[in-house]
Write a protein that holds these residues in place. Structure first.
Motif, PDB file in Angstrom:
ATOM      1  N   LEU A  22     -11.502   9.628  15.280  1.00 52.53           N
ATOM      2  CA  LEU A  22     -11.552  10.974  14.978  1.00 52.53           C
ATOM      3  C   LEU A  22     -10.208  11.731  15.404  1.00 52.53           C
ATOM      4  O   LEU A  22      -9.946  12.705  15.293  1.00 52.53           O
ATOM      5  N   ARG A  23      -8.976  10.498  15.667  1.00 54.86           N
ATOM      6  CA  ARG A  23      -7.887  10.586  16.011  1.00 54.86           C
ATOM      7  C   ARG A  23      -6.342  10.569  14.537  1.00 54.86           C
ATOM      8  O   ARG A  23      -5.744  11.068  14.113  1.00 54.86           O
ATOM      9  N   ASP A  24      -6.741   9.616  14.146  1.00 58.13           N
ATOM     10  CA  ASP A  24      -5.684   8.977  13.292  1.00 58.13           C
ATOM     11  C   ASP A  24      -5.678   9.492  11.985  1.00 58.13           C
ATOM     12  O   ASP A  24      -4.253   8.581  11.772  1.00 58.13           O
ATOM     13  N   LEU A  25      -6.516   9.613  10.745  1.00 62.18           N
ATOM     14  CA  LEU A  25      -6.673  10.219   9.731  1.00 62.18           C
ATOM     15  C   LEU A  25      -5.251  10.716   9.155  1.00 62.18           C
ATOM     16  O   LEU A  25      -5.061  10.565   8.099  1.00 62.18           O
ATOM     17  N   PRO A  26      -5.190  12.066   9.942  1.00 66.30           N
ATOM     18  CA  PRO A  26      -3.710  12.280   8.968  1.00 66.30           C
ATOM     19  C   PRO A  26      -2.464  11.486   9.159  1.00 66.30           C
ATOM     20  O   PRO A  26      -2.162  11.464   8.265  1.00 66.30           O
ATOM     21  N   ALA A  27      -2.348  10.632  10.052  1.00 63.78           N
ATOM     22  CA  ALA A  27      -1.215  10.280  10.204  1.00 63.78           C
ATOM     23  C   ALA A  27      -1.130   8.904   8.902  1.00 63.78           C
ATOM     24  O   ALA A  27      -0.851   8.793   8.462  1.00 63.78           O
ATOM     25  N   VAL A  28      -2.556   8.742   9.333  1.00 65.44           N
ATOM     26  CA  VAL A  28      -2.595   7.262   8.484  1.00 65.44           C
ATOM     27  C   VAL A  28      -3.193   7.861   6.332  1.00 65.44           C
ATOM     28  O   VAL A  28      -2.501   6.918   6.119  1.00 65.44           O
ATOM     29  N   ALA A  29      -3.091   9.192   6.034  1.00 63.71           N
ATOM     30  CA  ALA A  29      -2.654   9.508   5.509  1.00 63.71           C
ATOM     31  C   ALA A  29      -1.163   9.976   4.355  1.00 63.71           C
ATOM     32  O   ALA A  29      -1.207   9.647   3.380  1.00 63.71           O
ATOM     33  N   ASP A  30      -1.066  10.298   5.673  1.00 63.39           N
ATOM     34  CA  ASP A  30       0.461  10.713   5.525  1.00 63.39           C
ATOM     35  C   ASP A  30       1.234   9.019   5.499  1.00 63.39           C
ATOM     36  O   ASP A  30       2.658   8.861   4.331  1.00 63.39           O
ATOM     37  N   ILE A  32      -0.262   6.562   3.816  1.00 68.05           N
ATOM     38  CA  ILE A  32      -0.932   6.080   2.382  1.00 68.05           C
ATOM     39  C   ILE A  32      -0.314   6.769   1.171  1.00 68.05           C
ATOM     40  O   ILE A  32       0.045   6.412  -0.189  1.00 68.05           O
ATOM     41  N   GLU A  33       0.130   7.960   1.384  1.00 63.42           N
ATOM     42  CA  GLU A  33       0.621   9.289   0.316  1.00 63.42           C
ATOM     43  C   GLU A  33       2.896   8.139   0.366  1.00 63.42           C
ATOM     44  O   GLU A  33       3.080   8.078  -0.729  1.00 63.42           O
ATOM     45  N   SER A  38       3.469   7.198  -5.492  1.00 66.83           N
ATOM     46  CA  SER A  38       4.314   7.539  -6.985  1.00 66.83           C
ATOM     47  C   SER A  38       3.443   6.435  -8.006  1.00 66.83           C
ATOM     48  O   SER A  38       3.366   6.774  -9.002  1.00 66.83           O
ATOM     49  N   THR A  39       2.219   5.533  -7.398  1.00 72.88           N
ATOM     50  CA  THR A  39       1.415   5.493  -8.141  1.00 72.88           C
ATOM     51  C   THR A  39       0.081   6.085  -8.582  1.00 72.88           C
ATOM     52  O   THR A  39      -0.751   5.792  -8.939  1.00 72.88           O
ATOM     53  N   MET A  40      -0.074   7.093  -7.530  1.00 69.32           N
ATOM     54  CA  MET A  40      -1.267   7.453  -7.421  1.00 69.32           C
ATOM     55  C   MET A  40      -2.390   7.817  -8.224  1.00 69.32           C
ATOM     56  O   MET A  40      -1.183   8.490  -9.130  1.00 69.32           O
TER      57      MET A  40
END
Length: 324
Positions: A22-30, A32-33, A38-40
């Motif tokens: 509920l809190r971490d998803l935006p930071a984790v998405a950043d 991972i990106e 470069s290989t996504m």
């Protein structure tokens, strides 16, 4: 208001804690990106967008419903946090296949400024321990072929290589040039189904079937299967390539989730020209449906034929399974 509690024991390291979805998803998405942009492929980009959207616009319930269908987005995992900033992540994605529970450890990512400090090892070990706590011993991960440091780490943690697969992508083009060849392209004939099934079973082996979101049976000929596909509104396209009336390769387009995905079937002695011709034909025929097409195929097999059809390699992943 709905909530999900992910149980976890107290962590041995103060920087390592469970993912708070509920809190971490935006930071984790950043993160991972930053680590993998470069290989996504298109699916990877959608994955990051879904995570970021779920964290930013209060659409968590809708997101988790979709995640339950695709089993591709993390509902649990662990992060490494320093100075209130997430710099490391390991997601745990649950699967179930033939009544057996499986965990995929995914998105093992450490910010480039904080690597070679043992963070990835600590996250991976905690994710493995989490699976064992849940009484799940079938644990998988995948790692890029060009990441020898990570491969060495996972090998030391008891993972062994099970498969090596390359993701390819090409733009569709209604005017793509077909090669001059005696290969004949047709629709897939029902009499060729058993050969196609045998080839598909080789290219997409049962040991990785838990990760597939499509089934061989959707390609099976026959009235009842045709009626079912009509009922669920799935328009599958299939092509075959033959020489002297002998099938050399088959290709299917199955609009499950990743609508741009192709699934090729070849034998060990199939003519590479047949696969090239089929892929070019798909680029031409599907140009009104998708701007790009994707193909996953065993690494090293027919690489030249796939490149000749205008596809570019995005990445090669080594699929590894824990042995302890």
């Amino acid at each position: 208001m709905a909530s999900i509690t992910i149980p976890a024991r107290a962590e041995a390291h103060p920087n390592l804690r469970p993912l708070n979805i509920l809190r971490d998803l935006p930071a984790v998405a950043d993160l991972i990106e930053t680590c993998f942009s470069s290989t996504m492929d298109n699916e990877g980009r959608r994955y990051v967008q879904d995570m970021r959207r779920a964290g930013n616009d209060n659409s968590f319930i809708k997101w988790t419903n979709r995640a339950a269908e695709t089993t591709s987005l993390p509902l649990s995992g662990y992060v490494w946090e320093e100075n209130s900033k997430i710099i490391g992540n390991a997601s745990l994605v649950p699967f179930k296949h033939n009544k057996q529970r499986i965990y995929l450890i995914a998105n093992i990512a450490v910010h480039p400024d904080h690597r070679r400090k043992g963070i990835a090892r600590a996250l991976t070990e905690r994710a493995m321990h989490h699976a064992h706590e849940k009484k799940v011993n079938n644990i998988w991960l995948h790692v890029r072929e060009d990441n020898p440091g990570a491969i060495d780490l996972y090998t030391k943690l008891g993972f062994i290589e099970r498969a090596r697969r390359t993701s390819w992508q090409a733009n569709t083009d209604s005017h793509a040039t077909m090669p001059q060849t005696d290969i004949v392209l047709t629709g897939r004939h029902p009499n060729d189904w058993q050969i196609q099934l045998n080839w598909l079973s080789r290219i997409y082996p049962e040991r990785l079937a838990w990760h597939r979101n499509w089934s061989f049976t959707s390609l099976r000929p026959g009235f009842w299967n045709w009626l079912y596909l009509l009922f669920v509104d799935i328009n599958i396209r299939q092509w075959a390539a033959a020489r002297n009336n002998q099938m050399q390769a088959a290709l299917a387009w199955i609009p499950y989730g990743r609508g741009e995905s192709l699934f090729a079937a070849t034998g060990e002695r199939s003519d590479p020209e047949a696969l090239t011709a089929l892929l070019i034909q798909a680029r031409r025929d599907l140009s009104n449906s998708f701007p790009t097409l994707a193909l996953e195929f065993p690494s090293g097999e027919f690489d030249g034929a796939i490149q000749a059809a205008g596809f570019k390699s995005l990445r090669t992943l080594i699929w590894m399974q824990a042995t302890s």
